[in-house]
Design a protein around this motif. Structure first.
Motif, PDB file in Angstrom:
ATOM      1  N   PRO A 190     -14.093 -31.358  19.702  1.00  0.00           N
ATOM      2  CA  PRO A 190     -13.837 -32.359  20.735  1.00  0.00           C
ATOM      3  C   PRO A 190     -15.104 -32.977  21.315  1.00  0.00           C
ATOM      4  O   PRO A 190     -15.176 -34.190  21.518  1.00  0.00           O
ATOM      5  CB  PRO A 190     -13.046 -31.581  21.798  1.00  0.00           C
ATOM      6  CG  PRO A 190     -12.319 -30.535  21.007  1.00  0.00           C
ATOM      7  CD  PRO A 190     -13.315 -30.106  19.957  1.00  0.00           C
ATOM      8  N   LEU A 191     -16.138 -32.165  21.591  1.00  0.00           N
ATOM      9  CA  LEU A 191     -17.359 -32.705  22.177  1.00  0.00           C
ATOM     10  C   LEU A 191     -18.113 -33.609  21.215  1.00  0.00           C
ATOM     11  O   LEU A 191     -18.776 -34.564  21.632  1.00  0.00           O
ATOM     12  CB  LEU A 191     -18.269 -31.568  22.650  1.00  0.00           C
ATOM     13  CG  LEU A 191     -17.839 -30.851  23.933  1.00  0.00           C
ATOM     14  CD1 LEU A 191     -18.752 -29.672  24.221  1.00  0.00           C
ATOM     15  CD2 LEU A 191     -17.825 -31.821  25.124  1.00  0.00           C
ATOM     16  N   VAL A 192     -18.032 -33.328  19.923  1.00  0.00           N
ATOM     17  CA  VAL A 192     -18.737 -34.163  18.943  1.00  0.00           C
ATOM     18  C   VAL A 192     -18.005 -35.483  18.720  1.00  0.00           C
ATOM     19  O   VAL A 192     -18.629 -36.512  18.470  1.00  0.00           O
ATOM     20  CB  VAL A 192     -18.916 -33.422  17.606  1.00  0.00           C
ATOM     21  CG1 VAL A 192     -19.667 -34.296  16.604  1.00  0.00           C
ATOM     22  CG2 VAL A 192     -19.693 -32.124  17.795  1.00  0.00           C
ATOM     23  N   THR A 193     -16.677 -35.482  18.853  1.00  0.00           N
ATOM     24  CA  THR A 193     -15.901 -36.684  18.498  1.00  0.00           C
ATOM     25  C   THR A 193     -15.453 -37.531  19.683  1.00  0.00           C
ATOM     26  O   THR A 193     -15.045 -38.673  19.488  1.00  0.00           O
ATOM     27  CB  THR A 193     -14.650 -36.284  17.688  1.00  0.00           C
ATOM     28  OG1 THR A 193     -13.844 -35.366  18.443  1.00  0.00           O
ATOM     29  CG2 THR A 193     -15.056 -35.639  16.366  1.00  0.00           C
ATOM     30  N   ILE A 194     -15.534 -37.026  20.907  1.00  0.00           N
ATOM     31  CA  ILE A 194     -14.937 -37.725  22.037  1.00  0.00           C
ATOM     32  C   ILE A 194     -15.586 -39.080  22.315  1.00  0.00           C
ATOM     33  O   ILE A 194     -14.898 -40.081  22.557  1.00  0.00           O
ATOM     34  CB  ILE A 194     -14.953 -36.845  23.317  1.00  0.00           C
ATOM     35  CG1 ILE A 194     -14.210 -37.525  24.467  1.00  0.00           C
ATOM     36  CG2 ILE A 194     -16.375 -36.491  23.734  1.00  0.00           C
ATOM     37  CD1 ILE A 194     -12.759 -37.740  24.222  1.00  0.00           C
ATOM     38  N   LEU A 195     -16.906 -39.170  22.265  1.00  0.00           N
ATOM     39  CA  LEU A 195     -17.575 -40.411  22.652  1.00  0.00           C
ATOM     40  C   LEU A 195     -17.310 -41.532  21.648  1.00  0.00           C
ATOM     41  O   LEU A 195     -17.006 -42.665  22.024  1.00  0.00           O
ATOM     42  CB  LEU A 195     -19.080 -40.178  22.819  1.00  0.00           C
ATOM     43  CG  LEU A 195     -19.479 -39.129  23.869  1.00  0.00           C
ATOM     44  CD1 LEU A 195     -20.999 -39.057  23.985  1.00  0.00           C
ATOM     45  CD2 LEU A 195     -18.860 -39.432  25.221  1.00  0.00           C
ATOM     46  N   GLY A 196     -17.414 -41.232  20.378  1.00  0.00           N
ATOM     47  CA  GLY A 196     -17.127 -42.242  19.363  1.00  0.00           C
ATOM     48  C   GLY A 196     -15.690 -42.707  19.427  1.00  0.00           C
ATOM     49  O   GLY A 196     -15.404 -43.902  19.266  1.00  0.00           O
ATOM     50  N   ALA A 197     -14.767 -41.778  19.693  1.00  0.00           N
ATOM     51  CA  ALA A 197     -13.350 -42.120  19.753  1.00  0.00           C
ATOM     52  C   ALA A 197     -13.027 -43.005  20.952  1.00  0.00           C
ATOM     53  O   ALA A 197     -12.118 -43.835  20.892  1.00  0.00           O
ATOM     54  CB  ALA A 197     -12.504 -40.851  19.793  1.00  0.00           C
ATOM     55  N   LEU A 198     -13.755 -42.837  22.047  1.00  0.00           N
ATOM     56  CA  LEU A 198     -13.498 -43.641  23.237  1.00  0.00           C
ATOM     57  C   LEU A 198     -14.162 -45.013  23.153  1.00  0.00           C
ATOM     58  O   LEU A 198     -13.582 -46.020  23.549  1.00  0.00           O
ATOM     59  CB  LEU A 198     -13.985 -42.907  24.491  1.00  0.00           C
ATOM     60  CG  LEU A 198     -13.197 -41.656  24.894  1.00  0.00           C
ATOM     61  CD1 LEU A 198     -13.849 -40.990  26.096  1.00  0.00           C
ATOM     62  CD2 LEU A 198     -11.743 -41.992  25.201  1.00  0.00           C
ATOM     63  N   VAL A 199     -15.366 -45.065  22.652  1.00  0.00           N
ATOM     64  CA  VAL A 199     -16.072 -46.348  22.572  1.00  0.00           C
ATOM     65  C   VAL A 199     -15.538 -47.206  21.424  1.00  0.00           C
ATOM     66  O   VAL A 199     -15.445 -48.424  21.534  1.00  0.00           O
ATOM     67  CB  VAL A 199     -17.589 -46.120  22.424  1.00  0.00           C
ATOM     68  CG1 VAL A 199     -18.328 -47.446  22.248  1.00  0.00           C
ATOM     69  CG2 VAL A 199     -18.141 -45.390  23.653  1.00  0.00           C
ATOM     70  N   TYR A 200     -15.148 -46.545  20.324  1.00  0.00           N
ATOM     71  CA  TYR A 200     -14.650 -47.269  19.148  1.00  0.00           C
ATOM     72  C   TYR A 200     -13.302 -46.694  18.688  1.00  0.00           C
ATOM     73  O   TYR A 200     -13.183 -46.155  17.587  1.00  0.00           O
ATOM     74  CB  TYR A 200     -15.649 -47.162  17.997  1.00  0.00           C
ATOM     75  CG  TYR A 200     -17.043 -47.634  18.323  1.00  0.00           C
ATOM     76  CD1 TYR A 200     -17.318 -48.981  18.520  1.00  0.00           C
ATOM     77  CD2 TYR A 200     -18.093 -46.720  18.415  1.00  0.00           C
ATOM     78  CE1 TYR A 200     -18.603 -49.415  18.810  1.00  0.00           C
ATOM     79  CE2 TYR A 200     -19.385 -47.147  18.697  1.00  0.00           C
ATOM     80  CZ  TYR A 200     -19.639 -48.499  18.896  1.00  0.00           C
ATOM     81  OH  TYR A 200     -20.910 -48.927  19.183  1.00  0.00           O
TER      82      TYR A 200
END
Length: 332
Positions: free
Chosen positions: A244-254
């Motif tokens: 979750p910590l590795v994927t959360i930012l990319g999933a929210l921005v893009y």
């Protein structure tokens, strides 16, 4: 060792990546398409895009040491890793439901599908705000966070120019505060004990490496796989790495391109669709590519059924809402 001719300075044969110390030393095996490919002591081959060659630090070894390093790395590459053995031995649980049952469950829960007032009230949230106005806004069951609000928060706080300015100024406190606010907006996705508390306790000496890896992941020009592995490596070095910590930012921005990952849900969904997920428990770009492919396959099947997710965040919402069959009502 086959390397292509280049007008660039000679590639260093042995290197280390300061941002990914867990890789160990790397040995150059190929250069092509403006990328250099190194076999590292972690047993993996990592591709480094031209824009990031300067990040690698050459390492000088004596002939005997260099030969021993190459032999050791080749041995690791040619021998199945412990993780790979564990992966092959992993028992895949039988499907807990069927795709037909998932669709039926979703349509029962959310009249009107992804665009209906119930889904917006309980899952997505409205643009510029939390819930939706109207009959469904009084729904008894609400998710802990609205996906649309988290997406808007991430895009506002993690804008490219602002992050780069904070990093250039060495203002790591404000940088990390922005990340914390984004995480808070996504508390329905991130787990307090498994993700948020460990992350918030990350030692300060890892903050710069993390900030650089975040900017690289979101806005870097190099190969996405290398950028993903860099962020995962920084979090691993800080001992706070989770999918979750590795994927959360990319999933929210893009959200149209990248997907938020909780492996246990994805394993169940893969079993339902007969999809070969085959991934390592530790977050990696190779494993993420499989997760992303599964999400795309699920999106395709949803569209075939007349459902229209906006993006992969909607696909994730469908997955977590339907992957486990509802428990039968307890008789009084």
């Amino acid at each position: 060792m086959a390397t292509s001719r280049s007008t660039e300075p000679s590639a260093p044969i042995i290197v280390k990546h300061p941002g990914c110390p867990q890789w160990g030393l790397g040995y150059l095996v190929e250069e092509r398409d403006e990328k250099r490919f190194y076999d590292f002591e972690d047993g993996l081959n990592h591709s480094i895009a031209k824009a990031f060659w300067s990040k690698l630090e050459p390492v000088q070894l004596g002939d005997d040491e260099a030969n021993a390093l190459e032999a050791r790395i080749r041995g690791l590459r040619d021998r199945p890793s412990a993780a790979a053995k564990k992966q092959r031995a992993r028992v895949v649980a039988p499907p807990v439901t069927s795709f037909d049952e998932q669709v039926a469950s979703f349509e029962t829960q959310f009249e009107g599908g992804f665009g209906g007032p119930q889904f917006i009230a309980e899952e997505r949230g409205a643009a510029g705000g939390e819930g939706a106005e109207g009959p469904a806004s009084g729904a008894k069951k609400k998710s802990k966070a609205f996906k649309q609000g988290a997406i808007e928060t991430a895009r506002a706080l993690l804008a490219k120019g602002e992050l780069e300015a904070l990093l250039a100024a060495g203002n790591l406190n404000d940088f990390m505060e922005r990340i914390t606010k984004v995480h808070k907006a996504a508390t329905g996705l991130l787990h307090p004990l498994g993700d948020l508390i460990p992350f918030n306790k990350m030692p300060a000496e890892h903050h710069r490496a993390y900030a650089e890896a975040v900017v690289d992941l979101l806005y870097g020009a190099g190969d996405y796989a290398a950028r993903f592995d860099r962020l995962a490596g920084v979090l691993a070095a800080a001992k706070v790495v989770t999918w979750p910590l590795v994927t959360i930012l990319g999933a929210l921005v893009y959200p149209g391109e990248h997907v938020f990952v909780k492996p246990s849900f994805f394993e169940k969904q893969a079993a339902v669709l007969g999809f070969d997920l085959a991934y390592d428990r530790a977050p990696s770009a190779e494993g993420y590519a499989r997760m992303q492919a599964l999400a795309r396959e699920l999106e395709r099947r949803l569209r075939e059924r007349g459902l229209a997710p906006r993006d992969l965040m909607d696909v994730y919402a469908f997955l977590w809402r339907t992957i486990s069959p509802s428990k039968p009502a307890t008789k009084s």
